[in-house]
Design an enzyme around this catalytic site. Structure first.
Site, short mmCIF file in Angstrom:
data_model
loop_
_atom_site.label_atom_id
_atom_site.label_comp_id
_atom_site.label_asym_id
_atom_site.label_seq_id
_atom_site.Cartn_x
_atom_site.Cartn_y
_atom_site.Cartn_z
N SER A 120 -12.21 16.25 37.92
CA SER A 120 -11.33 17.03 37.06
C SER A 120 -9.92 16.52 37.29
O SER A 120 -9.66 15.31 37.24
CB SER A 120 -11.49 18.52 37.41
OG SER A 120 -10.58 19.31 36.70
N TYR A 123 -5.79 16.58 26.67
CA TYR A 123 -6.27 16.24 28.01
C TYR A 123 -6.62 17.49 28.80
O TYR A 123 -7.70 17.58 29.40
CB TYR A 123 -5.22 15.41 28.75
CG TYR A 123 -5.67 14.97 30.12
CD1 TYR A 123 -6.73 14.07 30.28
CD2 TYR A 123 -5.06 15.45 31.28
CE1 TYR A 123 -7.16 13.66 31.55
CE2 TYR A 123 -5.47 15.03 32.54
CZ TYR A 123 -6.52 14.14 32.67
OH TYR A 123 -6.94 13.74 33.92
N LYS A 175 -10.10 18.84 30.62
CA LYS A 175 -10.26 19.07 32.07
C LYS A 175 -10.54 20.56 32.38
O LYS A 175 -11.28 20.85 33.31
CB LYS A 175 -9.06 18.54 32.86
CG LYS A 175 -8.94 17.01 32.83
CD LYS A 175 -10.18 16.31 33.43
CE LYS A 175 -10.01 14.80 33.52
NZ LYS A 175 -11.20 14.10 34.04
#
Ligand SMILES: NC(=O)c1ccc[n+]([C@@H]2O[C@H](COP(=O)([O-])OP(=O)(O)OC[C@H]3O[C@@H](n4cnc5c(N)ncnc54)[C@H](OP(=O)(O)O)[C@@H]3O)[C@@H](O)[C@H]2O)c1
Length: 270
Positions: free
Chosen positions: A132, A146, A150
């Site tokens: 992660s 992004y 994650k």
């Protein structure tokens, strides 16, 4: 008998450092990458098998896992590392880039995991490490894509760990801070766009990231954290990598949303 790890995105950065670290610790390594023919370093290492694997291509995932088992007999750990960052105002992103970001960082990770689980279930053994980021627990500006991926990796991993316990498999999440890799250069999909309103924020973010006082760690440090997560024998789910990760995630936990966002805005000069 030596244990075996399969790593995605082993051509550079964290994946490559992890392949080298496991190999140095006596593990067999299936180092997978999109273009194994470009490798000039890993192919010299003993007990390391290079395999072609693009997380967007399910048949390449199946083949790499089959070849790895044929070579070493069994896979004991999977490191889902392949991924990249897409940053910029949401408005600036072509739809294909949004899909590619989620397909690579999220769907690709699930495809690799889903393909290897039957092998782990058969063995009643296995460790899945999902890379992660601090960005899976907190966000920087202009990272809706992004951080979306994650945060998804965190939720997927956390929930998956319950069902994996039923079949003797462990799930681990590794959250690196800033790491010196190709992440910010060749792997970065930055779409500044041309909408004037966002340009001051873009400039401020670049300044924040390029601050020479930022703590940036080496990929070898993340490799050590990943190795520890695979081998420590505990049920710990989350592992941080980097001093900055500790500072930022501790602050995020201790502070209210409002106080944390004020701190982040201040760093952006707002
Ligand atoms: N660097 C940081 O500051 C940082 C911080 C937190 C988390 N992370 C995470 O760490 C992981 C590794 O990144 P890195 O920092 O080591 O950057 P990197 O050096 O750019 O490595 C990224 C790797 O992902 C691979 N990749 C990209 N798309 C792929 C695909 N479709 N199929 C297979 N492999 C693919 C790249 O392969 P090619 O060589 O073929 O492009 C490369 O091996 C990522 O998940 C990233 O989000 C990085």
């Amino acid at each position: 008998m030596s244990k075996t790890v399969l790593i995605t995105g082993a051509s550079s950065g964290i994946g490559k450092a992890t392949a080298i670290h496991f190999q140095q610790q006596g593990w067999n390594v299936i180092a997978t990458m999109r273009s194994p023919e470009k490798d000039t370093e890993l192919n010299k290492l003993e007990n390391l098998q290079l395999e072609k694997l693009d997380v967007l291509d399910v048949s390449s995932i199946e083949q790499a896992i089959l070849n790895g088992i044929a070579k070493f007999g069994k896979i004991d750990a999977l490191v889902n590392n392949a991924g990249y960052g897409a940053y910029g105002p949401l408005e600036s992103f072509p739809r294909e880039n949004i899909i590619r970001q989620f397909n690579t960082n999220v769907i690709g990770l699930m495809d690799v995991t889903k393909t290897i689980i039957p092998h782990f279930r058969q063995n009643k053994d296995g460790v899945i490490v999902n890379i992660s980021s601090i960005g899976g627990q907190m966000t920087f500006a202009l990272g809706s894509l992004y951080h979306g991926t994650k945060f998804a990796v965190e939720g997927i991993s956390e929930s998956l760990h319950f069902e994996m316990k039923e079949i003797g498999v462990k799930v681990k999440i590794v959250e690196p801070g800033f790491i010196a890799t190709d992440f910010g250069s060749r792997s970065f999909d930055f779409q500044a766009g041309n909408i004037e309103d966002y340009q001051p924020l873009i400039g401020a973010l670049m300044k924040q990231w390029q601050n020479p006082n930022n703590i940036v760690s080496q990929p070898s440090l993340v490799a050590e954290v990943i190795f520890n997560a695979v081998t420590d024998g505990t049920n710990q789910l989350r592992y941080r990598a980097g001093e900055d990760a500790d500072f930022l995630l501790d602050s995020r936990k201790k502070m209210t949303d409002t106080a944390f966002f004020e701190m982040m805005n201040k760093q952006l000069g707002n």
